[in-house]
Structure formats: structure tokens, C-alpha cells
Design an enzyme around this catalytic site. Sequence first.
Site, PDB file in Angstrom:
ATOM      1  N   LYS A 121       0.844  -1.206   0.000  1.00 47.73           N
ATOM      2  CA  LYS A 121       0.000   0.000   0.000  1.00 47.73           C
ATOM      3  C   LYS A 121       0.872   1.247   0.000  1.00 47.73           C
ATOM      4  O   LYS A 121       2.047   1.218   0.411  1.00 47.73           O
ATOM      5  CB  LYS A 121      -0.943   0.032   1.208  1.00 47.73           C
ATOM      6  CG  LYS A 121      -0.286  -0.084   2.591  1.00 47.73           C
ATOM      7  CD  LYS A 121       0.188   1.218   3.226  1.00 47.73           C
ATOM      8  CE  LYS A 121       0.672   1.026   4.656  1.00 47.73           C
ATOM      9  NZ  LYS A 121       1.603   2.059   5.134  1.00 47.73           N
ATOM     10  N   ASP A 171      -2.731  -1.853  10.539  1.00 49.14           N
ATOM     11  CA  ASP A 171      -2.949  -1.739   9.086  1.00 49.14           C
ATOM     12  C   ASP A 171      -3.541  -2.998   8.473  1.00 49.14           C
ATOM     13  O   ASP A 171      -3.909  -3.005   7.305  1.00 49.14           O
ATOM     14  CB  ASP A 171      -1.603  -1.521   8.361  1.00 49.14           C
ATOM     15  CG  ASP A 171      -1.057  -0.142   8.568  1.00 49.14           C
ATOM     16  OD1 ASP A 171      -1.755   0.690   9.172  1.00 49.14           O
ATOM     17  OD2 ASP A 171       0.075   0.095   8.117  1.00 49.14           O
TER      18      ASP A 171
HETATM   19  O1  C5P Z   1      -0.412  -1.802  15.129  1.00 45.64           O
HETATM   20  P1  C5P Z   1       0.995  -2.081  14.822  1.00 45.64           P
HETATM   21  O2  C5P Z   1       1.485  -3.356  15.459  1.00 45.64           O
HETATM   22  O3  C5P Z   1       1.310  -2.013  13.372  1.00 45.64           O
HETATM   23  O4  C5P Z   1       1.833  -0.912  15.463  1.00 45.64           O
HETATM   24  C1  C5P Z   1       3.213  -0.982  15.731  1.00 45.64           C
HETATM   25  C2  C5P Z   1       3.571   0.137  16.691  1.00 45.64           C
HETATM   26  O5  C5P Z   1       3.426   1.401  16.033  1.00 45.64           O
HETATM   27  C3  C5P Z   1       2.632   0.231  17.894  1.00 45.64           C
HETATM   28  O6  C5P Z   1       3.096  -0.568  18.949  1.00 45.64           O
HETATM   29  C4  C5P Z   1       2.705   1.697  18.244  1.00 45.64           C
HETATM   30  O7  C5P Z   1       3.869   1.963  18.969  1.00 45.64           O
HETATM   31  C5  C5P Z   1       2.862   2.372  16.895  1.00 45.64           C
HETATM   32  N1  C5P Z   1       1.569   2.838  16.357  1.00 45.64           N
HETATM   33  C6  C5P Z   1       1.012   3.987  16.883  1.00 45.64           C
HETATM   34  N2  C5P Z   1      -0.185   4.423  16.383  1.00 45.64           N
HETATM   35  C7  C5P Z   1      -0.800   3.782  15.377  1.00 45.64           C
HETATM   36  C8  C5P Z   1      -0.225   2.621  14.829  1.00 45.64           C
HETATM   37  C9  C5P Z   1       0.963   2.172  15.343  1.00 45.64           C
HETATM   38  O8  C5P Z   1       1.557   4.610  17.787  1.00 45.64           O
HETATM   39  N3  C5P Z   1      -1.947   4.267  14.888  1.00 45.64           N
END
Ligand code: C5P
Length: 300
Positions: free
Chosen positions: A19, A143
Site C-alpha cells: 500500500k 494496518d
Molecule cells: O499496530 P501495529 O502493530 O502495526 O503498530 C506498531 C507500533 O506502532 C505500535 O506498537 C505503536 O507503537 C505504533 N503505532 C502507533 N499508532 C498507530 C499505529 C501504530 O503509535 N496508529
Amino acid sequence: MGATPLKRPRRVEALAFAKLNLHLEILGRRPDGYHELVSLFQSVDLADRLTLVPSAYLRICVTPPGLQLGRHNLVRRALDLLRERYSVRTGARVRLLKKIPSGAGLGGGSSDAAAALVAGSALWGIRPTPAELRSMALELGSDVPFFLRGGAAWMGGRGEKTLGRGRLPDFVAVLAKPGFAIPTAQAFSSLKIPLTRGWGESSLLDYSFDSDAAPGMVVGGKNAFESRLARLYPGLLELKKLLRMGGARGVRMTGSGSAMFGIARNEVMARELSKSIRARGFGSWVVRPTERGMVVIVSS
Ligand code: C5P
């Protein structure tokens, strides 16, 4: 009429698309540690390929070998989650052919996870409802739910809430990736956003695809991470310059980096520019939008 016994597939293949974030705004930091955001996502035709065949145990092999799968192997986590949730007692031999670079903001790991949920369900004959799929997807990453549908969509919340979806004008983009990856969590924390009590909706946007707002973002979108990360990783500016000098428009970062992209006038120009970027030792790809987040083929 006797029921025909369900024939289990011999093999399930999935293309898991990458993406681009055509626009990305951060609205605030939430008490749960995530950031509230608004982003225009578009799936594109750079894809990882997953092949699953039935097997007693779960075994995953990645090509190129030795490749860091990133984020604790989201394919394994997705398949383990399915097996646990639906008490699946069998396994799969899984081959993952990685084309989408990791730590690039292209959603490769998330897309693989979404494809693994759908492909694993097909292989094991389970039928999660769309809501169950979305909830498992969100457990795997912010995502991941986007990739269950893909296409063009305004996403909000942590990145999992669909605010609006539609179609954008077709475009051709050139991706450029430096030699380093940027971990998502590090990119978010580098923003140093204070805890926010409440946040409004982004004033810029109406989340529909009827006005010029969404199509305007193909070239005119902005990325909230870019200026901060460019100070921490000066190599990003060099890439931006290369893309601009090659004639790309609207050059910016996707997701939390490290890849940059720009919109090319046409396919020929895109291919030439991409070749010249690769000749300088960077990764580069030419991509076009896709209507879906994945393609799954079941062979019986
Ligand atoms: O959700 P995901 O595992 O992809 O996110 C990885 C890290 O990125 C989370 O632990 C967080 O620290 C950060 N994050 C965030 N806000 C979001 C998505 C991700 O702070 N909307």
C-alpha cells in the site's frame, strides 16, 4: 439429496499487495499507546506471494532465505491465531516469497498477515464472518484490516477504521527505498506528541471520493512523519531529490517510511526513473493502484 463432502483444497495461493499512504495526518496520541490518525490508503501491485499446502504441522519457509520476517513473523501469528480460534488440528506448509521490502511503510507484513488469514481459512475450510476476520486482523496490527479489502480508502482510528472508500484516478508511481528500514514504533515515538485529551476530525477532509479532496491527494497529499524522520535520517532527502530531479511529482514518504514515492507522468518515464534510482544502489519499483488488497486462488 445427499450432501457432497467438502473437498479440501490441494493448494491455496495468495498475492498480498503493498500500500501507499497518499496522505497521512496524526491527530493525537491516545492513552492506549497508539496514535489517532487519518490516512488515504491505496493498495498497489507490488506483491508478496504466499503458497499454502496441507500438512500435519505448520512450517513456514521464506524466500529469499534468511530474510528478516519482521514484526515477529506476522504470517505465523495470523495462522496460529486462526488455528487457535477455530480449533484447527492440522497445519500447512507455507512458502512466502517476499517482494515488498520490510520497514518501508509499504505494509508488507500487514498485507501478508491479512492474506494468511484468508488463505489459511480457505485451506482449512473455516468460514470466519467479515467481522471475525476484521477483529483477528486488528489483533495482528493496525494496518492489517485495510488489506482485507484494499483499494482506495480513507482510514482513521489506529488505521483500522474505514472512513470512506472509492476509486481514485489511475496513476503510476515510482518507489524508492534507502538501504535502511525504519521500525514503525520508533517512527511514531520520534514525533513526541503529547497525550491528547480529545481530538477533532481532520478539518481538511470530507472522507468522500465525490469532491476533489481524495483525487487531489494523489499528487497533493502530505505525510506527517516526513520532516521529523528526514532530520533523523538525512538519506531520505537524497532520495526525495532523486525522485524530483527525475520528474516525479508529489514526492513524499509512505507510512512511517523508509520508502518514498512520487507520481510519474507515464509508464515509460516511471521505468526510466526507477532504473536510474536502482543504478545508484537504492531499491526502486514502479507501481500502479489495485482494486483489492489481495488475490487468492484456491486449487482443488
Ligand atoms: O499496530 P501495529 O502493530 O502495526 O503498530 C506498531 C507500533 O506502532 C505500535 O506498537 C505503536 O507503537 C505504533 N503505532 C502507533 N499508532 C498507530 C499505529 C501504530 O503509535 N496508529
